[in-house]
Design a protein around this motif. Sequence first.
Motif, mmCIF file in Angstrom:
data_model
loop_
_atom_site.group_PDB
_atom_site.id
_atom_site.type_symbol
_atom_site.label_atom_id
_atom_site.label_comp_id
_atom_site.label_asym_id
_atom_site.label_seq_id
_atom_site.Cartn_x
_atom_site.Cartn_y
_atom_site.Cartn_z
ATOM 1 N N ARG A 1 -4.160 -5.472 4.945
ATOM 2 C CA ARG A 1 -3.767 -5.471 6.368
ATOM 3 C C ARG A 1 -3.747 -6.904 6.894
ATOM 4 N N LYS B 1 9.304 9.047 14.187
ATOM 5 C CA LYS B 1 9.173 7.734 14.832
ATOM 6 C C LYS B 1 10.133 6.703 14.245
ATOM 7 N N SER C 1 -0.407 4.648 1.026
ATOM 8 C CA SER C 1 -1.454 5.141 1.926
ATOM 9 C C SER C 1 -2.828 4.603 1.503
ATOM 10 N N TYR D 1 3.599 -2.052 3.762
ATOM 11 C CA TYR D 1 2.583 -1.439 2.899
ATOM 12 C C TYR D 1 3.246 -0.810 1.669
ATOM 13 N N ARG D 2 4.441 -0.261 1.879
ATOM 14 C CA ARG D 2 5.187 0.300 0.748
ATOM 15 C C ARG D 2 5.547 -0.798 -0.256
ATOM 16 N N ARG E 1 -9.523 6.561 7.874
ATOM 17 C CA ARG E 1 -9.983 5.322 7.232
ATOM 18 C C ARG E 1 -10.760 4.478 8.252
ATOM 19 N N ALA F 1 -2.840 0.716 2.173
ATOM 20 C CA ALA F 1 -2.898 0.401 3.610
ATOM 21 C C ALA F 1 -4.310 0.543 4.171
ATOM 22 N N GLY G 1 4.890 2.081 13.439
ATOM 23 C CA GLY G 1 3.790 2.084 12.466
ATOM 24 C C GLY G 1 2.685 3.048 12.793
ATOM 25 N N ARG G 2 1.456 2.628 12.494
ATOM 26 C CA ARG G 2 0.277 3.469 12.760
ATOM 27 C C ARG G 2 -0.679 2.774 13.728
ATOM 28 N N ASP G 3 -0.647 1.432 13.733
ATOM 29 C CA ASP G 3 -1.603 0.666 14.548
ATOM 30 C C ASP G 3 -0.895 -0.383 15.400
ATOM 31 N N MET G 4 0.370 -0.110 15.728
ATOM 32 C CA MET G 4 1.128 -1.089 16.522
ATOM 33 C C MET G 4 0.504 -1.247 17.907
ATOM 34 N N SER H 1 6.840 -1.378 10.070
ATOM 35 C CA SER H 1 5.642 -1.945 9.432
ATOM 36 C C SER H 1 5.222 -1.166 8.187
ATOM 37 N N GLY H 2 5.552 0.128 8.127
ATOM 38 C CA GLY H 2 5.206 0.922 6.942
ATOM 39 C C GLY H 2 5.864 0.358 5.691
ATOM 40 N N ASP I 1 -4.930 8.298 6.448
ATOM 41 C CA ASP I 1 -4.507 7.355 7.492
ATOM 42 C C ASP I 1 -5.344 7.531 8.769
#
Length: 224
Positions: free
Chosen positions: A108, A20, A99, A42-43, A186, A102, A128-131, A38-39, A183
């Motif tokens: 968040r 991605k 991870s 968090y990094r 959660r 996040a 990202g994961r929740d875009m 967006s990752g 991920d």
Amino acid sequence: MTEAAAAPVIAIDGPSGSGKGTLAERLAERLGWHLLDSGALYRIVACEALDRGVAVDDAAALGALGRGLDIRFDDATVLVDGRDRTRDIRTEAVSAAASGVAALQPVRDAVLDLQRAQRRPPGLVADGRDMGTVVFPDAPLKVFLDAGLEERADRRHRQLLERGERVDRDDVLAALAERDDRDRNRDVAPLRPAADALIIDSSRLSADDVLAHVLAAARKAGLC
Ligand code: DC
């Protein structure tokens, strides 16, 4: 509606190694749109926490840390409080800590506005994961890019070797599986496709194939 809120968003979500990041970069370049990784946010919080000795499970302290950072993206360079952190945030140690970080609601919350502020004309490609589920639920195109675990581990392993990080491929696979599990399972903003997402399995597709597929969907949605 403000001009920024009216700017279209293409949301690209999926697990690590699904391709991605590459897709988002190429799509943004092709469309001439802004790009949100967006990752990286968090990094950055994880990396700063490790450096400053903040416990990576101290939700309140990490939220405060996240809110207090001056984060800037200058092309491919990540600047945090004026320091170049581009390489530091990509190590396996930071991946593992990110991870966990996040999964914490205060973290968040701390990065939510920063993400939404990237929505500017002519448009935003958000990776990202929740875009598609949380940050930009009104995005006119949502893509969920997936791939098999073995394939994703091979891609991540190659990436780390290219960056000069000597790691065992089986260790990379185990760490990836653990992060994915966290991920996906959660409580807050878990990794899952939005109900209206276009789901693509990239296991047997080249980066060009994936890009072509998403560009076709963007055309169909009237975005280009
Ligand atoms: O995409 P990445 O590997 O750079 O992401 C780092 C971590 O941040 C990963 O464990 C998932 C998490 N993340 C998240 O929870 N929500 C996002 N929108 C982006 C990343």
